[in-house]
Design a protein around this motif. Structure first.
Motif, PDB file in Angstrom:
ATOM      1  N   ASN A 155       9.996   4.448   3.660  1.00  0.00           N
ATOM      2  CA  ASN A 155      10.758   5.867   3.046  1.00  0.00           C
ATOM      3  C   ASN A 155      11.222   6.802   4.366  1.00  0.00           C
ATOM      4  O   ASN A 155      12.167   7.132   4.436  1.00  0.00           O
ATOM      5  N   LEU A 156      10.200   6.730   5.107  1.00  0.00           N
ATOM      6  CA  LEU A 156      10.520   7.489   6.390  1.00  0.00           C
ATOM      7  C   LEU A 156      11.386   6.776   7.365  1.00  0.00           C
ATOM      8  O   LEU A 156      12.344   7.389   7.992  1.00  0.00           O
ATOM      9  N   ALA A 157      11.457   5.401   7.392  1.00  0.00           N
ATOM     10  CA  ALA A 157      12.442   4.718   8.157  1.00  0.00           C
ATOM     11  C   ALA A 157      13.535   4.612   7.507  1.00  0.00           C
ATOM     12  O   ALA A 157      14.754   4.762   8.233  1.00  0.00           O
ATOM     13  N   ILE A 158      14.095   4.885   6.197  1.00  0.00           N
ATOM     14  CA  ILE A 158      15.274   4.900   5.445  1.00  0.00           C
ATOM     15  C   ILE A 158      15.644   6.391   5.805  1.00  0.00           C
ATOM     16  O   ILE A 158      16.826   6.316   6.249  1.00  0.00           O
ATOM     17  N   GLU A 159      14.769   7.308   5.779  1.00  0.00           N
ATOM     18  CA  GLU A 159      15.408   8.720   5.989  1.00  0.00           C
ATOM     19  C   GLU A 159      15.672   8.937   7.345  1.00  0.00           C
ATOM     20  O   GLU A 159      16.624   9.482   7.874  1.00  0.00           O
ATOM     21  N   ALA A 181       6.113  27.424   3.490  1.00  0.00           N
ATOM     22  CA  ALA A 181       6.150  25.648   3.742  1.00  0.00           C
ATOM     23  C   ALA A 181       4.682  25.197   3.432  1.00  0.00           C
ATOM     24  O   ALA A 181       4.700  24.300   3.063  1.00  0.00           O
ATOM     25  N   ILE A 182       3.502  26.105   3.925  1.00  0.00           N
ATOM     26  CA  ILE A 182       2.365  25.553   3.298  1.00  0.00           C
ATOM     27  C   ILE A 182       2.009  25.617   1.873  1.00  0.00           C
ATOM     28  O   ILE A 182       1.537  24.521   1.508  1.00  0.00           O
ATOM     29  N   GLU A 183       2.549  26.429   1.257  1.00  0.00           N
ATOM     30  CA  GLU A 183       2.494  26.480  -0.252  1.00  0.00           C
ATOM     31  C   GLU A 183       3.290  25.059  -0.914  1.00  0.00           C
ATOM     32  O   GLU A 183       2.757  24.828  -2.014  1.00  0.00           O
ATOM     33  N   GLU A 184       4.302  24.897  -0.322  1.00  0.00           N
ATOM     34  CA  GLU A 184       5.210  23.629  -0.786  1.00  0.00           C
ATOM     35  C   GLU A 184       4.515  22.528  -0.597  1.00  0.00           C
ATOM     36  O   GLU A 184       4.768  21.322  -1.088  1.00  0.00           O
ATOM     37  N   GLY A 185       3.625  22.419   0.523  1.00  0.00           N
ATOM     38  CA  GLY A 185       2.954  21.160   1.106  1.00  0.00           C
ATOM     39  C   GLY A 185       3.638  20.210   1.696  1.00  0.00           C
ATOM     40  O   GLY A 185       4.626  20.528   2.587  1.00  0.00           O
ATOM     41  N   LYS A 186       3.170  19.045   1.694  1.00  0.00           N
ATOM     42  CA  LYS A 186       3.541  17.897   2.278  1.00  0.00           C
ATOM     43  C   LYS A 186       5.086  17.702   2.359  1.00  0.00           C
ATOM     44  O   LYS A 186       5.633  17.712   1.296  1.00  0.00           O
ATOM     45  N   GLY A 187       5.741  17.409   3.573  1.00  0.00           N
ATOM     46  CA  GLY A 187       7.266  17.331   3.502  1.00  0.00           C
ATOM     47  C   GLY A 187       8.232  18.814   3.441  1.00  0.00           C
ATOM     48  O   GLY A 187       9.263  18.619   3.932  1.00  0.00           O
ATOM     49  N   SER A 188       7.355  19.765   3.471  1.00  0.00           N
ATOM     50  CA  SER A 188       8.143  20.888   3.591  1.00  0.00           C
ATOM     51  C   SER A 188       7.825  21.488   4.948  1.00  0.00           C
ATOM     52  O   SER A 188       6.533  21.278   5.510  1.00  0.00           O
ATOM     53  N   SER A 189       8.651  21.784   5.610  1.00  0.00           N
ATOM     54  CA  SER A 189       8.417  22.666   6.891  1.00  0.00           C
ATOM     55  C   SER A 189       9.366  23.923   7.141  1.00  0.00           C
ATOM     56  O   SER A 189      10.240  24.388   6.502  1.00  0.00           O
ATOM     57  N   ILE A 190       9.129  24.612   8.069  1.00  0.00           N
ATOM     58  CA  ILE A 190      10.018  26.253   8.387  1.00  0.00           C
ATOM     59  C   ILE A 190      11.341  25.472   8.385  1.00  0.00           C
ATOM     60  O   ILE A 190      12.360  26.045   8.029  1.00  0.00           O
ATOM     61  N   THR A 191      11.663  24.088   9.222  1.00  0.00           N
ATOM     62  CA  THR A 191      13.143  23.846   9.570  1.00  0.00           C
ATOM     63  C   THR A 191      13.657  23.368   8.060  1.00  0.00           C
ATOM     64  O   THR A 191      14.815  23.816   7.879  1.00  0.00           O
ATOM     65  N   SER A 192      12.989  22.561   7.023  1.00  0.00           N
ATOM     66  CA  SER A 192      13.515  22.402   5.984  1.00  0.00           C
ATOM     67  C   SER A 192      13.784  23.351   5.153  1.00  0.00           C
ATOM     68  O   SER A 192      14.919  23.574   4.654  1.00  0.00           O
ATOM     69  N   ILE A 193      13.192  24.622   5.157  1.00  0.00           N
ATOM     70  CA  ILE A 193      13.506  25.922   4.323  1.00  0.00           C
ATOM     71  C   ILE A 193      14.584  26.520   4.817  1.00  0.00           C
ATOM     72  O   ILE A 193      15.145  26.916   4.350  1.00  0.00           O
ATOM     73  N   VAL A 194      14.584  26.523   6.227  1.00  0.00           N
ATOM     74  CA  VAL A 194      15.760  27.439   6.925  1.00  0.00           C
ATOM     75  C   VAL A 194      17.014  26.755   6.410  1.00  0.00           C
ATOM     76  O   VAL A 194      17.999  27.225   6.113  1.00  0.00           O
ATOM     77  N   THR A 207       0.878  -1.122  -0.012  1.00  0.00           N
ATOM     78  CA  THR A 207       0.026  -0.146   0.077  1.00  0.00           C
ATOM     79  C   THR A 207       0.729   1.211  -0.043  1.00  0.00           C
ATOM     80  O   THR A 207       2.132   1.186   0.253  1.00  0.00           O
ATOM     81  N   ARG A 208       0.248   2.377  -0.310  1.00  0.00           N
ATOM     82  CA  ARG A 208       1.008   3.605  -0.371  1.00  0.00           C
ATOM     83  C   ARG A 208       1.577   3.811   0.936  1.00  0.00           C
ATOM     84  O   ARG A 208       2.755   4.572   1.270  1.00  0.00           O
ATOM     85  N   ARG A 209       0.754   3.433   2.040  1.00  0.00           N
ATOM     86  CA  ARG A 209       1.230   3.847   3.575  1.00  0.00           C
ATOM     87  C   ARG A 209       2.277   3.034   3.632  1.00  0.00           C
ATOM     88  O   ARG A 209       3.050   3.287   4.287  1.00  0.00           O
ATOM     89  N   GLU A 210       2.623   1.814   3.287  1.00  0.00           N
ATOM     90  CA  GLU A 210       3.600   0.910   3.624  1.00  0.00           C
ATOM     91  C   GLU A 210       4.934   1.745   2.878  1.00  0.00           C
ATOM     92  O   GLU A 210       6.169   1.479   3.352  1.00  0.00           O
ATOM     93  N   HIS A 211       4.808   1.973   1.807  1.00  0.00           N
ATOM     94  CA  HIS A 211       5.806   2.668   1.097  1.00  0.00           C
ATOM     95  C   HIS A 211       6.348   3.923   1.667  1.00  0.00           C
ATOM     96  O   HIS A 211       7.562   4.220   1.919  1.00  0.00           O
TER      97      HIS A 211
END
Length: 74
Positions: free
Chosen positions: A16-20, A46-59, A8-12
């Motif tokens: 991916n989260l575990a590898i990351e 961060a909101i515009e970029e959507g899922k996976g984007s956060s203030i931390t990742s942008i900084v 399932t998409r959830r399993e993928h």
């Protein structure tokens, strides 16, 4: 022939989260006073970029881009 259930998409996503997570570099906290207007712009991006984007990742991306720019080449 053995039939297997399709992952399932959830399993993928979990894989991916575990590898990351396993390959994450150790982190430290950075506290900085910034203008509220700048914080709001980062939050909106961060909101515009959507899922996976956060203030931390942008900084982090912004700091990496800044530090990759040779001194005196602004």
């Amino acid at each position: 022939m053995v039939l297997k259930a399709k992952k399932t998409r959830r399993e993928h996503e979990l894989k991916n989260l575990a590898i990351e997570e396993a390959s994450k570099e150790e982190t430290t906290r950075l506290n900085a006073e910034i203008p509220v207007s700048l914080h709001n712009k980062i939050k909106i991006r961060a909101i515009e970029e959507g899922k996976g984007s956060s203030i931390t990742s942008i900084v982090i991306k912004a700091l990496e881009a800044y530090l990759d720019n040779p001194v005196g080449k602004d």
